[in-house]
Write a protein that holds these residues in place. Structure first.
Motif, PDB file in Angstrom:
ATOM      1  N   MET A  68       0.514  -1.515  -0.021  1.00 34.27           N
ATOM      2  CA  MET A  68      -0.179   0.445   0.403  1.00 34.27           C
ATOM      3  C   MET A  68       0.954   1.602   0.480  1.00 34.27           C
ATOM      4  SD  MET A  68      -2.949  -0.907   2.813  1.00 34.27           S
ATOM      5  CE  MET A  68      -3.713  -2.630   3.083  1.00 34.27           C
ATOM      6  N   MET A  69       2.042   0.722   1.017  1.00 34.72           N
ATOM      7  CA  MET A  69       2.834   2.641   1.108  1.00 34.72           C
ATOM      8  C   MET A  69       3.797   2.702  -0.291  1.00 34.72           C
ATOM      9  SD  MET A  69       5.385   3.300   4.131  1.00 34.72           S
ATOM     10  CE  MET A  69       6.378   2.320   3.620  1.00 34.72           C
ATOM     11  N   ALA A  70       3.965   1.682  -0.913  1.00 33.17           N
ATOM     12  CA  ALA A  70       5.135   1.599  -2.187  1.00 33.17           C
ATOM     13  C   ALA A  70       4.001   2.090  -3.646  1.00 33.17           C
ATOM     14  CB  ALA A  70       5.344   0.316  -2.647  1.00 33.17           C
ATOM     15  N   CYS A  71       2.688   2.038  -3.624  1.00 33.27           N
ATOM     16  CA  CYS A  71       2.198   2.189  -4.694  1.00 33.27           C
ATOM     17  C   CYS A  71       1.976   3.737  -3.906  1.00 33.27           C
ATOM     18  CB  CYS A  71       0.736   1.540  -4.621  1.00 33.27           C
ATOM     19  SG  CYS A  71       0.611  -0.213  -4.379  1.00 33.27           S
ATOM     20  N   GLY A  72       1.923   4.219  -3.438  1.00 36.39           N
ATOM     21  CA  GLY A  72       1.906   5.825  -3.546  1.00 36.39           C
ATOM     22  C   GLY A  72       0.848   6.071  -2.802  1.00 36.39           C
ATOM     23  N   LEU A  73       0.122   5.564  -1.461  1.00 37.81           N
ATOM     24  CA  LEU A  73      -1.146   5.736  -0.990  1.00 37.81           C
ATOM     25  C   LEU A  73      -0.631   6.731   0.163  1.00 37.81           C
ATOM     26  CD1 LEU A  73      -2.757   2.115  -0.489  1.00 37.81           C
ATOM     27  CD2 LEU A  73      -3.804   4.384  -2.347  1.00 37.81           C
ATOM     28  N   LYS A  74      -1.613   7.519   0.157  1.00 35.04           N
ATOM     29  CA  LYS A  74      -1.225   8.929   1.106  1.00 35.04           C
ATOM     30  C   LYS A  74      -2.017   8.663   2.539  1.00 35.04           C
ATOM     31  CE  LYS A  74       1.891  10.851  -1.437  1.00 35.04           C
ATOM     32  NZ  LYS A  74       1.928  10.253  -2.711  1.00 35.04           N
ATOM     33  N   PRO A  75      -1.344   9.014   3.806  1.00 33.26           N
ATOM     34  CA  PRO A  75      -2.298   9.159   4.758  1.00 33.26           C
ATOM     35  C   PRO A  75      -3.355   9.808   4.281  1.00 33.26           C
ATOM     36  CG  PRO A  75       0.137  10.408   5.415  1.00 33.26           C
ATOM     37  CD  PRO A  75      -0.344  10.100   3.931  1.00 33.26           C
ATOM     38  N   GLY A  76      -4.822   9.736   5.216  1.00 37.05           N
ATOM     39  CA  GLY A  76      -6.415   9.939   4.759  1.00 37.05           C
ATOM     40  C   GLY A  76      -7.199   9.373   3.623  1.00 37.05           C
ATOM     41  N   ASP A  77      -6.024   8.621   2.562  1.00 28.78           N
ATOM     42  CA  ASP A  77      -7.154   8.153   1.872  1.00 28.78           C
ATOM     43  C   ASP A  77      -7.917   7.058   2.075  1.00 28.78           C
ATOM     44  OD1 ASP A  77      -5.068   9.328  -0.351  1.00 28.78           O
ATOM     45  OD2 ASP A  77      -4.091   7.768  -0.981  1.00 28.78           O
ATOM     46  N   GLU A  78      -8.356   6.730   1.416  1.00 29.23           N
ATOM     47  CA  GLU A  78      -9.827   5.902   1.944  1.00 29.23           C
ATOM     48  C   GLU A  78      -9.534   4.610   1.486  1.00 29.23           C
ATOM     49  OE1 GLU A  78     -14.147   7.431   1.717  1.00 29.23           O
ATOM     50  OE2 GLU A  78     -13.230   8.434   3.401  1.00 29.23           O
ATOM     51  N   VAL A  79      -9.541   3.278   1.795  1.00 27.91           N
ATOM     52  CA  VAL A  79      -9.427   2.262   0.340  1.00 27.91           C
ATOM     53  C   VAL A  79     -10.605   0.945   1.245  1.00 27.91           C
ATOM     54  CG1 VAL A  79      -7.184   2.494   1.059  1.00 27.91           C
ATOM     55  CG2 VAL A  79      -7.719   1.493   2.752  1.00 27.91           C
ATOM     56  N   LEU A  80     -10.665   0.741   0.291  1.00 32.46           N
ATOM     57  CA  LEU A  80     -12.130   0.027   0.412  1.00 32.46           C
ATOM     58  C   LEU A  80     -11.580  -1.870   0.595  1.00 32.46           C
ATOM     59  CD1 LEU A  80     -14.271   1.089  -2.944  1.00 32.46           C
ATOM     60  CD2 LEU A  80     -14.478   1.863  -0.531  1.00 32.46           C
ATOM     61  N   MET A  81     -12.156  -2.388   1.790  1.00 33.38           N
ATOM     62  CA  MET A  81     -12.350  -3.430   1.804  1.00 33.38           C
ATOM     63  C   MET A  81     -13.330  -4.036   2.702  1.00 33.38           C
ATOM     64  SD  MET A  81      -9.146  -3.527   4.980  1.00 33.38           S
ATOM     65  CE  MET A  81      -8.199  -1.872   4.537  1.00 33.38           C
ATOM     66  N   PRO A  82     -12.908  -5.241   1.895  1.00 34.88           N
ATOM     67  CA  PRO A  82     -14.761  -6.156   3.730  1.00 34.88           C
ATOM     68  C   PRO A  82     -14.747  -6.395   4.698  1.00 34.88           C
ATOM     69  CG  PRO A  82     -12.879  -8.117   2.190  1.00 34.88           C
ATOM     70  CD  PRO A  82     -12.411  -6.718   1.663  1.00 34.88           C
ATOM     71  N   SER A  83     -15.340  -6.204   5.338  1.00 36.42           N
ATOM     72  CA  SER A  83     -15.160  -6.663   7.084  1.00 36.42           C
ATOM     73  C   SER A  83     -15.058  -7.481   7.187  1.00 36.42           C
ATOM     74  CB  SER A  83     -16.658  -6.109   7.362  1.00 36.42           C
ATOM     75  OG  SER A  83     -16.607  -6.216   8.297  1.00 36.42           O
ATOM     76  N   HIS A  84     -15.818  -8.817   5.871  1.00 33.45           N
ATOM     77  CA  HIS A  84     -14.884 -10.329   6.785  1.00 33.45           C
ATOM     78  C   HIS A  84     -13.729 -10.837   6.420  1.00 33.45           C
ATOM     79  CE1 HIS A  84     -14.947 -14.500   7.257  1.00 33.45           C
ATOM     80  NE2 HIS A  84     -16.287 -14.755   6.456  1.00 33.45           N
ATOM     81  N   THR A  85     -12.360 -10.295   6.808  1.00 33.74           N
ATOM     82  CA  THR A  85     -11.542 -10.199   7.232  1.00 33.74           C
ATOM     83  C   THR A  85     -10.683  -9.791   8.067  1.00 33.74           C
ATOM     84  OG1 THR A  85      -9.166  -9.395   5.498  1.00 33.74           O
ATOM     85  CG2 THR A  85     -10.742  -7.757   6.040  1.00 33.74           C
ATOM     86  N   TYR A  86      -9.083 -10.800   7.756  1.00 30.00           N
ATOM     87  CA  TYR A  86      -8.189 -10.549   9.096  1.00 30.00           C
ATOM     88  C   TYR A  86      -8.268  -8.859   9.449  1.00 30.00           C
ATOM     89  CZ  TYR A  86      -4.789 -12.126  12.205  1.00 30.00           C
ATOM     90  OH  TYR A  86      -3.946 -12.180  13.427  1.00 30.00           O
ATOM     91  N   VAL A  87      -7.876  -9.062  11.391  1.00 33.14           N
ATOM     92  CA  VAL A  87      -7.613  -7.501  10.816  1.00 33.14           C
ATOM     93  C   VAL A  87      -6.654  -6.997  10.573  1.00 33.14           C
ATOM     94  CG1 VAL A  87      -6.505  -8.249  13.741  1.00 33.14           C
ATOM     95  CG2 VAL A  87      -7.923  -6.145  13.652  1.00 33.14           C
ATOM     96  N   ALA A  88      -5.629  -7.740  10.362  1.00 29.02           N
ATOM     97  CA  ALA A  88      -4.574  -6.947   9.542  1.00 29.02           C
ATOM     98  C   ALA A  88      -4.214  -6.056   8.536  1.00 29.02           C
ATOM     99  CB  ALA A  88      -3.894  -8.427   9.311  1.00 29.02           C
ATOM    100  N   THR A  89      -5.670  -7.307   7.871  1.00 29.51           N
ATOM    101  CA  THR A  89      -6.207  -5.903   5.911  1.00 29.51           C
ATOM    102  C   THR A  89      -6.326  -4.519   7.029  1.00 29.51           C
ATOM    103  OG1 THR A  89      -7.326  -8.542   5.662  1.00 29.51           O
ATOM    104  CG2 THR A  89      -7.088  -5.770   4.044  1.00 29.51           C
ATOM    105  N   PRO A  90      -7.084  -4.269   7.011  1.00 23.09           N
ATOM    106  CA  PRO A  90      -7.232  -2.465   8.047  1.00 23.09           C
ATOM    107  C   PRO A  90      -6.230  -2.496   8.801  1.00 23.09           C
ATOM    108  CG  PRO A  90      -8.762  -4.303   9.218  1.00 23.09           C
ATOM    109  CD  PRO A  90      -8.426  -4.998   8.268  1.00 23.09           C
ATOM    110  N   ALA A 126      -8.211   2.571  -3.208  1.00 23.80           N
ATOM    111  CA  ALA A 126      -7.711   2.220  -3.437  1.00 23.80           C
ATOM    112  C   ALA A 126      -8.847   1.043  -3.421  1.00 23.80           C
ATOM    113  CB  ALA A 126      -5.885   1.359  -3.438  1.00 23.80           C
ATOM    114  N   ILE A 127      -9.605  -0.124  -3.631  1.00 22.72           N
ATOM    115  CA  ILE A 127      -9.906  -0.985  -3.330  1.00 22.72           C
ATOM    116  C   ILE A 127      -9.156  -2.708  -2.885  1.00 22.72           C
ATOM    117  CG2 ILE A 127     -11.219  -2.669  -4.117  1.00 22.72           C
ATOM    118  CD1 ILE A 127     -12.112  -1.618  -6.315  1.00 22.72           C
ATOM    119  N   ILE A 128      -9.113  -3.361  -1.845  1.00 28.58           N
ATOM    120  CA  ILE A 128      -7.887  -3.900  -1.424  1.00 28.58           C
ATOM    121  C   ILE A 128      -8.510  -5.919  -1.325  1.00 28.58           C
ATOM    122  CG2 ILE A 128      -6.376  -4.790   0.577  1.00 28.58           C
ATOM    123  CD1 ILE A 128      -5.991  -2.098  -0.834  1.00 28.58           C
TER     124      ILE A 128
END
Ligand SMILES: *Cc1c(COP(=O)(O)O)cnc(C)c1O
Length: 366
Positions: A68-90, A126-128
């Motif tokens: 996520m960092m290397a792709c140039g995402l910046k603080p404050g950017d919203e990223v979409l991801m499922p809630s049904h995931t391991y806490v590691a993703t968020p 971004a979408i994760i």
């Protein structure tokens, strides 16, 4: 009979020859950090997934936030991801200042693309997608939405190695994809491990530097970096194990087929799609997640029969974890978490054990 949910001891015994050989060779050479076995494993992983580049890192969570960092995402950017995931993703997103926006799930337990569309805002970058339980999302649809809205795609394929959508491997659809080699994963090592794949050479070089104190291949410092290396001993073991991954996946699909044949007739149960149910999906059954109306009673009954089951993530989707403050109205995920249960699914299971699980579930519903 006893069927633990996961038998960590058998993991070594099952692959003893491969593991002993890898350990002995690395030990005798004294080759522990950034050595040939790591480079060979990375090459093999790239070849296996069909990605141009693969990079071993310390674990699947590091793989996510580094990507996520290397792709140039910046603080404050919203990223979409499922809630049904391991806490590691968020957590990976949160750790670098991103704002994880949680999305509801579908009947197959993966992220609901329609709900995801609704949650796109002017701040979304971004979408994760999470390739959960060894199943890959409809990536054609996801990529087209990402394209229309100029969003990056980084796949959390920690549970998806070897799984495919339209013949293409999980992890290779977006700008980057990440894997975990946690021992219980489809390809597991004997400690922590992870990897990132990408087709983008510039991104790969940046990740290469970030993983090892900012140094490039010639050892010159290019930027600030940190230490997130996959150690060579684990890489050697993974190199041995990835060569037999195909058979491992075949066995997982056989077990899933058996569960499907004998359990799909029980009205209270809703099973994952069976291995031959779709032309588009090739599922690897990292987990076998069923839904059952009478879940808690079934779980205790199986426990009394010596059969271990678990509710994924300790029983909570991410939006339900109060301490994280990511509450969102996700009715399908809420409903799923009242019903979902993981049955034993791994390649240390004997056929007798699989039969015993099936017979015990049938006995409960009799
Ligand atoms: C296992 C897992 C991770 C994290 O991997 P680690 O190697 O344990 O850091 C991330 N996302 C999902 C969906 C996982 O299942």
């Amino acid at each position: 009979m006893n069927v633990p949910f996961f038998n960590y001891q058998d993991l070594y015994l099952k692959d003893k020859i491969i593991v002993d050989q890898a350990i002995e060779s690395v030990m005798n050479k004294g080759a522990f950090i950034l050595q040939k076995e790591l480079a060979d494993f990375e090459k093999y992983l790239a070849h296996y997934t069909g990605a141009k580049f693969a990079l071993g890192v310390a674990n699947g969570t590091d793989a996510l936030w580094l990507a996520m960092m290397a792709c140039g995402l910046k603080p404050g950017d919203e990223v979409l991801m499922p809630s049904h995931t391991y806490v590691a993703t968020p957590a990976a997103a949160n750790f670098i200042g991103l704002n994880p926006i949680l999305v509801d799930c579908n009947d197959d337990h993966l992220m609901c693309i329609d709900d995801m569309k609704e949650k796109i805002s002017p701040k979304t970058r971004a979408i994760i997608p999470v390739q959960l339980n060894g199943r890959t999302l409809n990536m054609a649809e996801l990529l087209s939405i990402a394209d229309q809205n100029s969003l990056l795609v980084i796949e959390d394929a920690a549970q998806g190695l070897g799984s495919k959508y339209n013949g293409q491997m999980a992890g290779t659809f977006g700008l980057a994809g990440t894997y975990s080699f946690y021992p219980a994963k489809t390809l597991g090592c004997f400690g922590d491990g992870g990897a990132i794949v990408t087709n983008d050479e510039l991104l790969f070089n940046k990740l290469y530097e970030l993983r090892d104190h900012g140094r490039n291949k010639s050892g010159e410092y290019q930027r600030w970096g940190l230490n997130s290396r996959l150690d060579n001993l684990q890489a050697a073991i993974l190199l041995g194990k990835i060569k037999v991954l195909k058979q491992e996946i075949k066995r997982r699909r056989e077990i899933a087929e058996k569960y499907h044949i004998f359990l799909s007739i029980i009205p209270d149960l809703c099973l994952p799609p069976d291995p031959s149910s779709s032309e588009n999906h090739f599922d690897t059954y990292q987990n076998y997640e069923i839904e059952c109306g009478d879940r808690d009673n079934l779980k205790s009954f199986l426990s009394s029969k010596g059969i271990g089951t678990i509710i994924q993530w300790g029983g909570q989707a991410v939006h339900q974890i109060k301490a994280l403050g990511l509450y969102n109205n996700l009715p399908k995920t809420d409903r799923l978490f009242n019903k979902c249960l993981l049955l034993p699914m791994n390649t240390t299971l004997t056929s007798f054990q699989v039969d015993y699980v099936i017979e015990s579930i049938k006995e409960f519903y009799k």
